[in-house]
Design a protein around this motif. Structure first.
Motif, PDB file in Angstrom:
ATOM      1  N   THR A 528       0.832  -1.203   0.000  1.00 35.94           N
ATOM      2  CA  THR A 528       0.000   0.000   0.000  1.00 35.94           C
ATOM      3  C   THR A 528       0.867   1.255   0.000  1.00 35.94           C
ATOM      4  N   SER A 529       0.204   2.385  -0.142  1.00 35.52           N
ATOM      5  CA  SER A 529       0.809   3.689   0.096  1.00 35.52           C
ATOM      6  C   SER A 529      -0.226   4.500   0.868  1.00 35.52           C
ATOM      7  N   TRP A 530       0.218   5.224   1.886  1.00 35.11           N
ATOM      8  CA  TRP A 530      -0.731   5.946   2.739  1.00 35.11           C
ATOM      9  C   TRP A 530      -0.124   7.292   3.115  1.00 35.11           C
ATOM     10  N   GLY A 531      -0.936   8.319   3.158  1.00 37.15           N
ATOM     11  CA  GLY A 531      -0.446   9.649   3.484  1.00 37.15           C
ATOM     12  C   GLY A 531       0.138   9.715   4.885  1.00 37.15           C
ATOM     13  N   CYS A 532       1.366  10.212   4.996  1.00 31.96           N
ATOM     14  CA  CYS A 532       2.013  10.282   6.311  1.00 31.96           C
ATOM     15  C   CYS A 532       1.322  11.271   7.240  1.00 31.96           C
ATOM     16  N   ASP A 533       0.554  12.201   6.682  1.00 32.23           N
ATOM     17  CA  ASP A 533      -0.114  13.206   7.504  1.00 32.23           C
ATOM     18  C   ASP A 533      -1.531  12.810   7.902  1.00 32.23           C
ATOM     19  N   LYS A 534      -1.968  11.608   7.494  1.00 32.68           N
ATOM     20  CA  LYS A 534      -3.323  11.180   7.837  1.00 32.68           C
ATOM     21  C   LYS A 534      -3.384  10.723   9.289  1.00 32.68           C
ATOM     22  N   SER A 535      -4.575  10.850   9.880  1.00 36.85           N
ATOM     23  CA  SER A 535      -4.751  10.477  11.286  1.00 36.85           C
ATOM     24  C   SER A 535      -5.557   9.199  11.455  1.00 36.85           C
ATOM     25  N   THR A 536      -6.074   8.637  10.371  1.00 37.18           N
ATOM     26  CA  THR A 536      -6.860   7.415  10.442  1.00 37.18           C
ATOM     27  C   THR A 536      -6.274   6.375   9.501  1.00 37.18           C
ATOM     28  N   VAL A 537      -6.633   5.101   9.747  1.00 34.07           N
ATOM     29  CA  VAL A 537      -6.172   4.005   8.899  1.00 34.07           C
ATOM     30  C   VAL A 537      -7.359   3.122   8.546  1.00 34.07           C
ATOM     31  N   PRO A 538      -7.287   2.376   7.443  1.00 37.33           N
ATOM     32  CA  PRO A 538      -8.358   1.422   7.123  1.00 37.33           C
ATOM     33  C   PRO A 538      -8.499   0.380   8.229  1.00 37.33           C
ATOM     34  N   LYS A 539      -9.668  -0.255   8.293  1.00 36.51           N
ATOM     35  CA  LYS A 539      -9.972  -1.163   9.398  1.00 36.51           C
ATOM     36  C   LYS A 539      -9.053  -2.370   9.463  1.00 36.51           C
ATOM     37  N   ALA A 540      -8.452  -2.747   8.354  1.00 31.87           N
ATOM     38  CA  ALA A 540      -7.577  -3.923   8.360  1.00 31.87           C
ATOM     39  C   ALA A 540      -6.217  -3.632   8.980  1.00 31.87           C
ATOM     40  N   PHE A 541      -5.934  -2.360   9.285  1.00 27.68           N
ATOM     41  CA  PHE A 541      -4.615  -1.972   9.766  1.00 27.68           C
ATOM     42  C   PHE A 541      -4.725  -1.168  11.058  1.00 27.68           C
ATOM     43  N   ASP A 542      -3.562  -0.962  11.690  1.00 26.96           N
ATOM     44  CA  ASP A 542      -3.534  -0.255  12.974  1.00 26.96           C
ATOM     45  C   ASP A 542      -2.566   0.921  12.995  1.00 26.96           C
ATOM     46  N   TYR A 543      -1.544   0.913  12.129  1.00 24.49           N
ATOM     47  CA  TYR A 543      -0.495   1.931  12.204  1.00 24.49           C
ATOM     48  C   TYR A 543      -0.161   2.491  10.827  1.00 24.49           C
ATOM     49  N   ILE A 544       0.281   3.751  10.828  1.00 19.26           N
ATOM     50  CA  ILE A 544       0.923   4.354   9.663  1.00 19.26           C
ATOM     51  C   ILE A 544       2.423   4.324   9.927  1.00 19.26           C
ATOM     52  N   LEU A 545       3.161   3.662   9.061  1.00 16.77           N
ATOM     53  CA  LEU A 545       4.607   3.500   9.229  1.00 16.77           C
ATOM     54  C   LEU A 545       5.342   4.299   8.170  1.00 16.77           C
ATOM     55  N   GLN A 546       6.313   5.090   8.600  1.00 17.99           N
ATOM     56  CA  GLN A 546       7.114   5.902   7.685  1.00 17.99           C
ATOM     57  C   GLN A 546       8.512   5.311   7.545  1.00 17.99           C
ATOM     58  N   VAL A 547       8.914   5.088   6.298  1.00 20.63           N
ATOM     59  CA  VAL A 547      10.216   4.470   6.030  1.00 20.63           C
ATOM     60  C   VAL A 547      11.330   5.436   6.421  1.00 20.63           C
ATOM     61  N   THR A 548      12.247   4.943   7.266  1.00 26.76           N
ATOM     62  CA  THR A 548      13.410   5.754   7.653  1.00 26.76           C
ATOM     63  C   THR A 548      14.712   5.202   7.094  1.00 26.76           C
ATOM     64  N   GLY A 549      14.658   3.999   6.528  1.00 29.58           N
ATOM     65  CA  GLY A 549      15.873   3.451   5.940  1.00 29.58           C
ATOM     66  C   GLY A 549      15.662   2.067   5.370  1.00 29.58           C
ATOM     67  N   LEU A 550      16.453   1.740   4.359  1.00 30.88           N
ATOM     68  CA  LEU A 550      16.546   0.394   3.781  1.00 30.88           C
ATOM     69  C   LEU A 550      18.032   0.073   3.776  1.00 30.88           C
ATOM     70  N   THR A 551      18.464  -0.762   4.708  1.00 30.18           N
ATOM     71  CA  THR A 551      19.890  -0.876   4.973  1.00 30.18           C
ATOM     72  C   THR A 551      20.273  -2.297   5.373  1.00 30.18           C
ATOM     73  N   ASN A 552      21.557  -2.592   5.256  1.00 28.11           N
ATOM     74  CA  ASN A 552      22.094  -3.844   5.781  1.00 28.11           C
ATOM     75  C   ASN A 552      22.647  -3.658   7.193  1.00 28.11           C
ATOM     76  N   GLY A 553      22.610  -2.414   7.672  1.00 29.22           N
ATOM     77  CA  GLY A 553      23.119  -2.122   9.013  1.00 29.22           C
ATOM     78  C   GLY A 553      21.994  -1.884  10.002  1.00 29.22           C
ATOM     79  N   ASP A 554      22.315  -1.098  11.032  1.00 24.94           N
ATOM     80  CA  ASP A 554      21.346  -0.812  12.078  1.00 24.94           C
ATOM     81  C   ASP A 554      20.386   0.291  11.643  1.00 24.94           C
ATOM     82  N   CYS A 555      19.193   0.249  12.213  1.00 21.76           N
ATOM     83  CA  CYS A 555      18.193   1.271  11.932  1.00 21.76           C
ATOM     84  C   CYS A 555      18.368   2.455  12.881  1.00 21.76           C
TER      85      CYS A 555
END
Length: 574
Positions: A528-555
């Protein structure tokens, strides 16, 4: 369309399946796509067209043939009867009685848990339906709130017996269990033989959901739900005291410790005092809405001239003059909604009372006006779902000719298929400006794939492979943000193997994990893609997650991490 359930046919959809004319889309599932159809005799039906990927497996076809034969023998109340099928068609299809009402899942999601009398009557109806099913040695295997429809005269069980056809096929056992996590019995999770007691477990779980508005084993990934079903006690907080012992007994781990379906029927019917299913007003309004929309959509077309010629009496001329048919009369224009009932009789009564009857009348007018206006020249692109193809026409069910002149001797010019053209234009390495619909697992945000520059911020998908009629498998991995978008029509198949392009700063959807405070991801959420500024989510989900990295190291310290494509996906809750 105005309903979440009825959706307009797309250009790639078949117009007919067997002898049934298709009117709208009803939805899709793991086995294929479901359409609203009309029989030659004017009956409204649900037509399920099996996904071609299953149809290619001879073991599936063999079991599908056997299960359809058994399901067609099932009668009794509270089941949606199987009325027709063609297991040998390409792809196979199945026709059942159509129930114009919401599912129990939809009703509870929208309006909350049902009151105690409603749950008791629901249990009696479902137990009576299962009794009829089991009497023919058919096991449902996938009884869940989505497979229970609420109609004006009680609940209906759909899709009974068909899930068994999926057992033992390489296509299915390679990817998932047959059933729905959270409602499957422990013996299903353990891969053991299932019998009527398995359906009793599912029935108890469905009643717990109806009474509380939540699954008895909670939410989360399928693996976590399976562990709880096999090893942990259900959460039955909120189940009425009158139903609690029965529901708890139905959820016992050992099939031999569960009561029979007959005991559910006896005890629930006593609690319901023999009354039928009485539902809260918002739910009866949902049912009235579905009935009104269906009536508007399936209103019989205006009689043709040929019909008039058969029924109009011929004038009798002089004996030596052959009777002559009169010229065609000028017909008045058809009204934009069904004509009112003849006056002079008592007003029609419904089980919903005067208020709901008014709702039905108003919805009939609105839905019919919308339907007529919407179908005047409107075209729409075809959509296709994850691992679910646009259904291909069956034998005798090809696209209808664009001309309506039955006397024309010239071959009509084939109508270009925009869906096929769109899929043929896509190549491996292309990027698409589409993402998975967060409300429906099998639909995309765009009707058709369209290649865009891969550097664009809305290039959500990358095409890794394009597979044609020769078959093949995309080998999509469950938690790697991979999926399939397929076209099937006119004897041609195109599968796009897709990979979600996640970028730092972009948001997608997550859900609660199996342990308190944990956050889980699944393939649907990753796609999916979801607006980071939204305050609600569809019923099948609970959280809006924002990507901070795609890495082989630590987050980063403010982020959580998940294994993803050989590295780490880092994201934080917004």
């Amino acid at each position: 369309m105005s309903s979440d359930r009825l959706k307009q046919l797309q250009p790639g959809d078949p117009k007919r399946v067997g002898q049934y004319r298709l009117l709208a889309r009803l939805g899709a599932g793991g086995m294929g796509r479901v359409y609203l159809g009309r029989s030659q005799g004017g009956r409204t039906v649900a037509v399920k067209v099996i996904h071609p990927s299953f149809a290619e497996d001879p073991r599936f076809r063999r079991r599908f043939r056997q299960e359809v034969a058994a399901a067609r023998r099932v009668g009794g109340f509270h089941t949606a009867h199987v009325v027709d099928a063609d297991p040998e068609a390409d792809p196979p299809w199945l026709v059942t009685e159509y129930i114009a009402g919401p599912s129990l899942q939809e009703a509870v999601d929208d309006h909350g848990a049902l009151p105690e009398p409603s749950v008791a009557a629901l249990g009696a109806g479902l137990a009576e339906g299962l009794t009829a099913i089991h009497a023919h040695d058919v096991i449902h295997r996938d009884l869940k709130p989505g497979n229970v429809l609420l109609a004006t005269d009680g609940p209906r069980i759909i899709d009974f017996g068909i899930a068994r056809a999926l057992d033992g096929t390489s296509q299915t056992t390679r990817t998932s269990l047959v059933g729905t996590p959270g409602y499957m019995s422990p013996e299903q999770y353990r891969g053991r033989e299932v019998g009527p007691a398995s359906d009793v477990f599912c029935l108890a779980a469905v009643l717990a959901f109806a009474a509380t508005g939540r699954r008895p084993f909670g939410e989360g990934p399928g693996e976590a739900l399976g562990y709880r079903v096999v090893n942990e006690d259900p959460d039955l907080t909120g189940v009425p005291a009158s139903l609690l012992p029965l529901v708890a007994a139905g959820l016992e781990k050992d099939p031999d410790d569960r009561p029979g379906v007959e005991e559910f029927l006896d005890r629930c019917s006593r609690l319901a005092a023999g009354r039928g299913l009485s539902l809260p007003t918002p739910v009866t309004t949902m049912i009235a809405t579905r009935v009104a929309e269906t009536d508007a959509l399936t209103a019989p077309p205006e009689a043709t001239k040929a019909d008039f010629a058969e029924k109009a009496p011929l004038p009798q001329g002089p004996p030596h003059v052959p009777p002559q048919a009169p010229p065609w009369p000028q017909r008045p224009p058809a009204p934009p909604y069904p004509p009112p009932a003849p006056s002079g009789g008592p007003p029609a009564q419904t089980s919903f009372g005067i208020g709901a009857a008014a709702v039905v009348g108003a919805l009939l007018i609105v839905a019919a006006i919308w339907f007529i206006a919407d179908h005047k020249g409107r075209t729409a692109a075809a959509g296709s779902g994850i691992a679910s193809a646009t259904a291909s026409p069956t034998s005798g069910a090809g696209s209808e000719s664009p001309t309506s002149d039955p006397t024309s001797s010239a071959d009509p010019t084939p109508t270009p298929d925009p869906s096929l053209e769109a899929f043929e234009a896509i190549s491996a390495g292309d990027c698409l400006d589409a993402y998975m619909d967060p409300y429906e697992f099998d639909d995309w945000s765009e009707h058709l794939p369209s290649a865009v520059d891969c550097d664009r911020t809305d290039a959500y998908l990358r095409v890794t492979r394009v597979l044609d009629d020769d078959g093949g498998d995309c080998d999509a991995k469950a938690l790697d943000g991979e999926s399939t978008w397929s076209y099937v029509g006119g004897g041609k198949t195109i599968r796009l193997c897709l990979e979600r392009q996640l970028r730092v700063g972009e948001c997608f959807l997550g859900l609660k994990g199996s342990q308190k405070g944990r956050i889980a991801i699944n393939n649907h959420g990753l796609m999916t893609s979801w607006g980071c500024d939204k305050s609600t989510v569809p019923k099948a989900f609970d959280y809006i997650l924002q990507v901070t990295g795609l890495t082989n190291g630590d987050c980063p310290s403010d982020s959580r991490s998940w294994d993803f494509r050989g590295g780490n996906l880092c994201a934080k809750v917004t």
